[in-house]
Design an enzyme around this catalytic site. Sequence first.
Site, PDB file in Angstrom:
ATOM      1  N   ALA A   1     -12.428   6.066  13.800  1.00 40.49           N
ATOM      2  CA  ALA A   1     -10.972   6.149  13.654  1.00 40.49           C
ATOM      3  C   ALA A   1     -10.548   5.881  12.219  1.00 40.49           C
ATOM      4  O   ALA A   1      -9.509   6.354  11.772  1.00 40.49           O
ATOM      5  CB  ALA A   1     -10.287   5.148  14.588  1.00 40.49           C
ATOM      6  N   CYS A   2     -11.353   5.097  11.499  1.00 42.05           N
ATOM      7  CA  CYS A   2     -10.907   4.571  10.212  1.00 42.05           C
ATOM      8  C   CYS A   2     -11.767   5.058   9.057  1.00 42.05           C
ATOM      9  O   CYS A   2     -13.000   4.927   9.093  1.00 42.05           O
ATOM     10  CB  CYS A   2     -10.946   3.048  10.247  1.00 42.05           C
ATOM     11  SG  CYS A   2      -9.940   2.351  11.555  1.00 42.05           S
TER      12      CYS A   2
ATOM     13  N   ASN B   1      -7.920   1.320   5.612  1.00 46.61           N
ATOM     14  CA  ASN B   1      -7.472   2.389   6.505  1.00 46.61           C
ATOM     15  C   ASN B   1      -5.947   2.299   6.673  1.00 46.61           C
ATOM     16  O   ASN B   1      -5.310   1.397   6.114  1.00 46.61           O
ATOM     17  CB  ASN B   1      -8.200   2.260   7.853  1.00 46.61           C
ATOM     18  CG  ASN B   1      -7.695   1.063   8.643  1.00 46.61           C
ATOM     19  OD1 ASN B   1      -7.563  -0.029   8.106  1.00 46.61           O
ATOM     20  ND2 ASN B   1      -7.407   1.265   9.911  1.00 46.61           N
ATOM     21  N   PRO B   2      -5.325   3.182   7.452  1.00 45.01           N
ATOM     22  CA  PRO B   2      -3.853   3.213   7.525  1.00 45.01           C
ATOM     23  C   PRO B   2      -3.183   1.938   8.011  1.00 45.01           C
ATOM     24  O   PRO B   2      -2.054   1.647   7.629  1.00 45.01           O
ATOM     25  CB  PRO B   2      -3.576   4.374   8.493  1.00 45.01           C
ATOM     26  CG  PRO B   2      -4.738   5.276   8.318  1.00 45.01           C
ATOM     27  CD  PRO B   2      -5.910   4.365   8.111  1.00 45.01           C
ATOM     28  N   CYS B   3      -3.843   1.161   8.877  1.00 45.99           N
ATOM     29  CA  CYS B   3      -3.201  -0.034   9.426  1.00 45.99           C
ATOM     30  C   CYS B   3      -3.746  -1.324   8.831  1.00 45.99           C
ATOM     31  O   CYS B   3      -3.463  -2.414   9.334  1.00 45.99           O
ATOM     32  CB  CYS B   3      -3.337  -0.043  10.949  1.00 45.99           C
ATOM     33  SG  CYS B   3      -2.427   1.301  11.742  1.00 45.99           S
ATOM     34  N   SER B   4      -4.532  -1.199   7.775  1.00 46.64           N
ATOM     35  CA  SER B   4      -5.000  -2.339   6.963  1.00 46.64           C
ATOM     36  C   SER B   4      -6.004  -3.267   7.632  1.00 46.64           C
ATOM     37  O   SER B   4      -6.270  -4.346   7.123  1.00 46.64           O
ATOM     38  CB  SER B   4      -3.802  -3.184   6.474  1.00 46.64           C
ATOM     39  OG  SER B   4      -3.087  -2.503   5.499  1.00 46.64           O
ATOM     40  N   GLU B   5      -6.613  -2.857   8.775  1.00 47.16           N
ATOM     41  CA  GLU B   5      -7.612  -3.753   9.352  1.00 47.16           C
ATOM     42  C   GLU B   5      -9.032  -3.461   8.849  1.00 47.16           C
ATOM     43  O   GLU B   5      -9.867  -4.361   8.800  1.00 47.16           O
ATOM     44  CB  GLU B   5      -7.586  -3.719  10.886  1.00 47.16           C
ATOM     45  CG  GLU B   5      -8.199  -2.491  11.531  1.00 47.16           C
ATOM     46  CD  GLU B   5      -7.201  -1.371  11.738  1.00 47.16           C
ATOM     47  OE1 GLU B   5      -7.458  -0.483  12.563  1.00 47.16           O
ATOM     48  OE2 GLU B   5      -6.145  -1.392  11.068  1.00 47.16           O
TER      49      GLU B   5
ATOM     50  N   THR C   1      -2.852   3.267  21.416  1.00 45.55           N
ATOM     51  CA  THR C   1      -3.049   4.071  22.620  1.00 45.55           C
ATOM     52  C   THR C   1      -4.055   3.427  23.566  1.00 45.55           C
ATOM     53  O   THR C   1      -3.855   3.407  24.780  1.00 45.55           O
ATOM     54  CB  THR C   1      -3.522   5.485  22.241  1.00 45.55           C
ATOM     55  OG1 THR C   1      -2.612   6.046  21.276  1.00 45.55           O
ATOM     56  CG2 THR C   1      -3.555   6.387  23.463  1.00 45.55           C
ATOM     57  N   ILE C   2      -5.149   2.888  23.033  1.00 48.98           N
ATOM     58  CA  ILE C   2      -6.164   2.318  23.916  1.00 48.98           C
ATOM     59  C   ILE C   2      -5.670   1.044  24.594  1.00 48.98           C
ATOM     60  O   ILE C   2      -6.172   0.659  25.651  1.00 48.98           O
ATOM     61  CB  ILE C   2      -7.507   2.078  23.202  1.00 48.98           C
ATOM     62  CG1 ILE C   2      -7.384   1.017  22.113  1.00 48.98           C
ATOM     63  CG2 ILE C   2      -8.067   3.381  22.661  1.00 48.98           C
ATOM     64  CD1 ILE C   2      -8.726   0.557  21.560  1.00 48.98           C
TER      65      ILE C   2
END
Length: 762
Positions: free
Chosen positions: A171-172, A376-380, A564-565
């Site tokens: 995903a990332c 990644n987009p959500c910074s994790e 979503t998950i």
Amino acid sequence: MKNQTLHSTSYFVPAGKNPESMFKWKKVHCEIKNRKGEVFFDMKNVEAPEGWSQLAVEIAASKYFRKSGVPKTNHEKSVRQLVDRVVTAIAASALKQGGYFKTKKEADIFKNELKYILLSQRAAFNSPVWFNAGLFEAYKIVSPSEHYAWDAKKKSIQPTKNAYERPQCSACFIQSVDDSIDGIFELAKNEARLFKYGSGTGSNFSTLRSKYEPLNSGGHSSGLISFLEVLDRGAGAIKSGGTTRRAAKMVVVDIDHPEVLDFIEWKMNEEQKAKLLIQAGLSADFEGEAYKTVSGQNANNSVRVTDQFMKSVQNEKPWKLLARVSGKVVREVPSADVWKKINHAAWMCADPGIQFHDTINKWHTCPNTNEIRSSNPCSEYMFLDDSACNLASINLVKFLNADGSFDFESFIHTARTLFIAQEVLVDYSSYPTEKIAQHSHDYRPLGLGFANLGSLLMRKGIPYDSDEGRAWAGSITSLMTGVAYLTSAEMARAKGAFAGFKKNRTPMINVMKMHEKALNKIAWKNLPEGLDKAARNLWKAVVYNGGKYGFRNAQATVVAPTGTIGLLMDCDTTGIEPDFSLIKLKKLVGGGEIQIVNQSVKSALKVLDYDERQIESIVAFIAEHNTLVGCPEFKHEHLPVFDCANAAPGGRVLSPESHVTMMAAVQPFISGAISKTVNLPHSATEDDIGRIYFLAWELGVKAVAVYRDGSKLSQPLNVKKKSSKAESVPKFTMKCPECGSDTVLTSGCYRCPNCGTTVGCA
């Protein structure tokens, strides 16, 4: 010491038992309507475990079922098919790659355990695994691809021939960008590939020279912002995963870049343009013409700040902006002015967030390879440029026993099983560039995480904002990461350490010792007896085995938004978030929804020793008033247990500081970072935002973003007055791009509770 393969244990599934037979199954009619009441997804007789909610089944069917190419039915029609497709592919790849399991019997035990974990909603992989894994193995679906993957026979990275035989499962992604026209548009091409198959990507654009700097050919560059606008348009044109969700993208710029002030204000200024267009009569929806006309709306923006800059702000020192090519000072600006611009822009439009460069790299396991520059987009996920990470999250509530105790044994087994599956996915998968494929193979970073922390704490009768709540969060995270790294050392013994380990052996072992030392910060007195000793023994084993065998994976854990998950697992709360409200909406069979009291409330009241009559009375009061304030049956001292992120009538709401302190309790036990948006009330000031950013830095959090209620400029046309005298507070109106329903901001991404569409990760 290699070739000592992993041992599989039959824990959930007795020997010889089919895990599918351990569940009762039902047939569900899935029907999702848009905000106009029109049906845009319809599938009858969808088979699912009986315990799955209507919404969870609809998420699986609409988002993750394969819609074409399936023999006989053309599409998948059962959760049984979906889970079997994914698990069978992973287990088969583990055998094919070799070294994980000695025999097929061992692999079958692993397969059954993983299948049970997924069917019981104890955990879930990130969305690209559900989208793409197993399609070739199960249905022989073929699609030409220019991706790259590890070829075990040739022992090198090779182009793939089929996008589904070696699917994209991460995903990332983090990608580098070169300071050249070719480099910029190569990034645009690679971003498009990632979005197509349902993944998100981030880049640090500070390598691009500014508009103040000369080009080799004479003249000046058009500058950083001009190219960000081009890439923003590209992201806006592509739906991630085809029809699954909007593209997810992160843009990072260093605090010393000559155009950083323009970057800080970029999204804010573009939203001002959108506001004028809305006032002129264009639609206020995020997907409407006003927002489509302006730039900067298809990414999360973050400023990469150093300790030196934060200290300069504290001491009111000037700040130097440096040329990208020569490194010379372009100009000096007061650091306080830069700080004020960051706070003002975040106050106005929620961007930019902040990433703390030195904190991130202090915990970096591979600094001898290169520093960490982006996320990644959500910074994790924070790691090397041109790398990828597949995520999986554990549903913490599923490990609560009937008496309210936490089942640590099954939690540890689940974490180990899931982590092995994620490791197998690394070389099973393909990647959009040769560089990313090589780095993924050489460093093998993984992102095991959790969801439903807020619900877990409430169900245990523990306030989210409490020393006890933070102790539970820290201890669970420490166990999860410890198990992941111990499993990684076990896999290193079997298959060898990751290729970059030797070069980074000393710093990586030091980071493991830092994780171990952080155990001293947990308030063990608030936790079950013996847990302290178990955690310390676990981390001693991590340090010892890692020193002896190395690690198979450079990173192990993150806390993702589980957008979503989270719905797929029927989680009440996402990632690290607290409960949003005491009231939630429940979808009904055949369409429609009803408002119900959050199910965590009843569990918490039982743990707090209320009897059945009192519980029914209290729940009825909440249903009518959406608060516990003023409930005659309820004890005032229990109010903190039920505090939520969203302000309830009566004024009770979790403080912004409580969000940051919870992050700080978990961060020392996470390899990567935590996806989190700190919610602030509409009345919050710019100084309040600056205070939250400073608190996050001081407490050792790696990254943080804020959202002030009503700050998005898409909201002014939907105003709800609290009273005739109260200030009008704009309420959130960003619409889901799929079904048009209102989305909710959770853990750094916008999630639609109606159809599950997520703008962000997971």
